[in-house]
Design an enzyme around this catalytic site. Structure first.
Site, PDB file in Angstrom:
ATOM      1  N   LYS A   1       1.037   4.179  -2.808  1.00 54.64           N
ATOM      2  CA  LYS A   1       0.681   5.569  -2.463  1.00 54.64           C
ATOM      3  C   LYS A   1       1.859   6.520  -2.658  1.00 54.64           C
ATOM      4  O   LYS A   1       1.684   7.683  -3.018  1.00 54.64           O
ATOM      5  CB  LYS A   1       0.153   5.638  -1.024  1.00 54.64           C
ATOM      6  CG  LYS A   1      -1.162   4.886  -0.808  1.00 54.64           C
ATOM      7  CD  LYS A   1      -2.289   5.404  -1.685  1.00 54.64           C
ATOM      8  CE  LYS A   1      -3.634   4.782  -1.375  1.00 54.64           C
ATOM      9  NZ  LYS A   1      -4.699   5.221  -2.279  1.00 54.64           N
TER      10      LYS A   1
ATOM     11  N   TYR B   1       0.834  -1.215   0.000  1.00 56.68           N
ATOM     12  CA  TYR B   1       0.000   0.000   0.000  1.00 56.68           C
ATOM     13  C   TYR B   1       0.869   1.267   0.000  1.00 56.68           C
ATOM     14  O   TYR B   1       0.637   2.200  -0.775  1.00 56.68           O
ATOM     15  CB  TYR B   1      -0.893  -0.045   1.236  1.00 56.68           C
ATOM     16  CG  TYR B   1      -1.907   1.059   1.373  1.00 56.68           C
ATOM     17  CD1 TYR B   1      -3.109   1.021   0.666  1.00 56.68           C
ATOM     18  CD2 TYR B   1      -1.696   2.124   2.241  1.00 56.68           C
ATOM     19  CE1 TYR B   1      -4.061   2.020   0.818  1.00 56.68           C
ATOM     20  CE2 TYR B   1      -2.640   3.128   2.401  1.00 56.68           C
ATOM     21  CZ  TYR B   1      -3.823   3.073   1.685  1.00 56.68           C
ATOM     22  OH  TYR B   1      -4.762   4.062   1.838  1.00 56.68           O
TER      23      TYR B   1
HETATM   24  P1  NAP Z   1     -13.543   2.575   1.081  1.00 52.64           P
HETATM   25  O1  NAP Z   1     -14.577   3.050   2.033  1.00 52.64           O
HETATM   26  O2  NAP Z   1     -13.098   1.148   1.135  1.00 52.64           O
HETATM   27  O3  NAP Z   1     -14.039   2.916  -0.409  1.00 52.64           O
HETATM   28  C1  NAP Z   1     -13.316   2.526  -1.538  1.00 52.64           C
HETATM   29  C2  NAP Z   1     -14.289   2.301  -2.692  1.00 52.64           C
HETATM   30  O4  NAP Z   1     -13.521   1.915  -3.852  1.00 52.64           O
HETATM   31  C3  NAP Z   1     -15.277   1.156  -2.432  1.00 52.64           C
HETATM   32  O5  NAP Z   1     -16.556   1.482  -2.918  1.00 52.64           O
HETATM   33  C4  NAP Z   1     -14.678   0.016  -3.234  1.00 52.64           C
HETATM   34  O6  NAP Z   1     -15.594  -0.982  -3.592  1.00 52.64           O
HETATM   35  C5  NAP Z   1     -14.138   0.768  -4.439  1.00 52.64           C
HETATM   36  N1  NAP Z   1     -13.151   0.001  -5.200  1.00 52.64           N
HETATM   37  C6  NAP Z   1     -12.310  -0.975  -4.747  1.00 52.64           C
HETATM   38  N2  NAP Z   1     -11.580  -1.456  -5.755  1.00 52.64           N
HETATM   39  C7  NAP Z   1     -11.957  -0.786  -6.874  1.00 52.64           C
HETATM   40  C8  NAP Z   1     -11.562  -0.845  -8.226  1.00 52.64           C
HETATM   41  N3  NAP Z   1     -10.651  -1.732  -8.650  1.00 52.64           N
HETATM   42  N4  NAP Z   1     -12.138   0.000  -9.122  1.00 52.64           N
HETATM   43  C9  NAP Z   1     -13.087   0.867  -8.722  1.00 52.64           C
HETATM   44  N5  NAP Z   1     -13.514   0.957  -7.446  1.00 52.64           N
HETATM   45  C10 NAP Z   1     -12.950   0.147  -6.535  1.00 52.64           C
HETATM   46  O7  NAP Z   1     -12.203   3.432   1.208  1.00 52.64           O
HETATM   47  P2  NAP Z   1     -11.926   4.931   1.750  1.00 52.64           P
HETATM   48  O8  NAP Z   1     -11.432   4.814   3.141  1.00 52.64           O
HETATM   49  O9  NAP Z   1     -13.066   5.808   1.444  1.00 52.64           O
HETATM   50  O10 NAP Z   1     -10.669   5.330   0.861  1.00 52.64           O
HETATM   51  C11 NAP Z   1     -10.737   6.129  -0.312  1.00 52.64           C
HETATM   52  C12 NAP Z   1      -9.313   6.423  -0.780  1.00 52.64           C
HETATM   53  O11 NAP Z   1      -8.615   7.139   0.236  1.00 52.64           O
HETATM   54  C13 NAP Z   1      -8.489   5.157  -1.045  1.00 52.64           C
HETATM   55  O12 NAP Z   1      -7.647   5.364  -2.159  1.00 52.64           O
HETATM   56  C14 NAP Z   1      -7.660   5.017   0.208  1.00 52.64           C
HETATM   57  O13 NAP Z   1      -6.467   4.300  -0.021  1.00 52.64           O
HETATM   58  C15 NAP Z   1      -7.400   6.478   0.536  1.00 52.64           C
HETATM   59  N6  NAP Z   1      -7.053   6.699   1.953  1.00 52.64           N
HETATM   60  C16 NAP Z   1      -7.929   6.324   2.935  1.00 52.64           C
HETATM   61  C17 NAP Z   1      -7.571   6.535   4.265  1.00 52.64           C
HETATM   62  C18 NAP Z   1      -8.476   6.151   5.425  1.00 52.64           C
HETATM   63  O14 NAP Z   1      -8.023   6.250   6.577  1.00 52.64           O
HETATM   64  N7  NAP Z   1      -9.708   5.724   5.177  1.00 52.64           N
HETATM   65  C19 NAP Z   1      -6.328   7.110   4.569  1.00 52.64           C
HETATM   66  C20 NAP Z   1      -5.479   7.462   3.544  1.00 52.64           C
HETATM   67  C21 NAP Z   1      -5.865   7.263   2.226  1.00 52.64           C
HETATM   68  P3  NAP Z   1     -15.792  -2.230  -2.554  1.00 52.64           P
HETATM   69  O15 NAP Z   1     -16.439  -1.657  -1.333  1.00 52.64           O
HETATM   70  O16 NAP Z   1     -16.631  -3.211  -3.281  1.00 52.64           O
HETATM   71  O17 NAP Z   1     -14.398  -2.755  -2.290  1.00 52.64           O
END
Ligand code: NAP
Length: 246
Positions: free
Chosen positions: A158, A154
């Site tokens: 990133k 990851y």
């Molecule tokens: P999340 O709630 O898991 O949402 C991610 C969404 O992306 C889900 O709807 C997922 O579908 C979808 N997805 C997964 N694989 C995909 C693909 N191959 N093509 C298209 N869509 C896909 O995650 P989040 O926490 O909102 O994170 C959003 C972004 O912020 C991510 O890039 C994450 O790495 C980044 N981020 C998050 C955090 C944190 O603390 N949450 C911190 C730093 C960065 P499914 O539900 O079916 O898997």
């Protein structure tokens, strides 16, 4: 309404940060393309947008599959005739310590979190260059800046996005296309739902602002970077982490 009639594609908009972002841009008048691998949650976001009087359109997308990214961009262009903003927000985690990480865990995270972004950018960038305008925003992470135990895959993806963002900002600035990244800290979403309470408390204590992030905190950062208010901002990585340095 800062995004009236602008066409904004948000990947991973079915859940968490992406969903909140879709609702916020719709409130600002955007035509929001909800591009997600998960049809049920993606359609759910569109329903919520419409319930609030906004405009949303769902496209099923696995960003790691090149043909799907190209088709998605083609469908958007056919429907709206332009693409103003691409937010590469979709991402997954597959955590394991390095001795235990499987090749599949490595490949899946790199394919979705890094190559998926490349795929979507290549699919829309020609349109943005032809328009002479466009904004691309990539979801990096503080883990991409500082690393994290159990997240070699990851963190590599990133960190890679930061290099991609800075390179493309240099390549595309003269074409009127801005490219930036956000680096969220710990945000309460389904992605982080399994983290034990003890760790969450520790995170809060280490965060100068003494709370966890909410999806809205990141959505607001996306909104700023996509807006004309950020018209002279490109190649930057905006941390949204309450001051946390892991
Ligand atoms: P999340 O709630 O898991 O949402 C991610 C969404 O992306 C889900 O709807 C997922 O579908 C979808 N997805 C997964 N694989 C995909 C693909 N191959 N093509 C298209 N869509 C896909 O995650 P989040 O926490 O909102 O994170 C959003 C972004 O912020 C991510 O890039 C994450 O790495 C980044 N981020 C998050 C955090 C944190 O603390 N949450 C911190 C730093 C960065 P499914 O539900 O079916 O898997």
């Amino acid at each position: 309404m800062k995004f009236e009639n602008r066409v904004v594609i948000i990947t991973g908009a079915g859940s968490g940060i992406g969903r909140e972002t879709a609702l916020l841009f719709a409130l600002e008048g955007a035509k929001v393309v909800v591009a997600d691998i998960n049809e049920k949650s993606g359609q759910g976001t569109v329903e919520e947008i419409e319930k609030r009087g906004g405009h949303g359109f769902f496209i099923k997308l696995d960003a790691s599959i090149r043909e799907q990214s190209i088709k998605m961009a083609g469908d958007v262009l056919e429907k709206y005739g332009r693409i103003d903003v691409l937010i590469n927000n979709a991402g997954i985690v597959q955590d394991a310590l390095i001795l235990k990480m499987t090749e599949d865990q490595w490949d899946r995270v790199i394919n979705i979190n890094l190559k998926g972004v490349f795929n979507c950018i290549q699919a829309v960038v020609g349109t943005m260059v032809n328009q002479g305008s466009g904004v691309i925003i990539n979801a990096s992470s503080i883990v991409g800046l500082f690393g994290n135990v159990g997240q070699t895959n990851y963190a590599s993806a990133k960190a890679g996005l930061i290099g991609m963002t800075k390179s493309l900002a240099k390549e595309l600035g003269k074409k009127g296309v801005r490219v930036n990244a956000v680096a969220p800290g710990f945000i309460a979403t389904p992605m982080t739902a399994g983290v034990p309470d003890k760790i969450l408390e520790m995170m809060k204590e280490k965060t100068p602002l003494r709370r966890l992030g909410e999806p809205r905190d990141v959505a607001n950062a996306y909104l700023y970077l996509a807006s004309d208010d950020a018209g002279f901002v490109t190649g930057t990585v905006l941390s949204v982490d309450g001051g946390l340095v892991i």
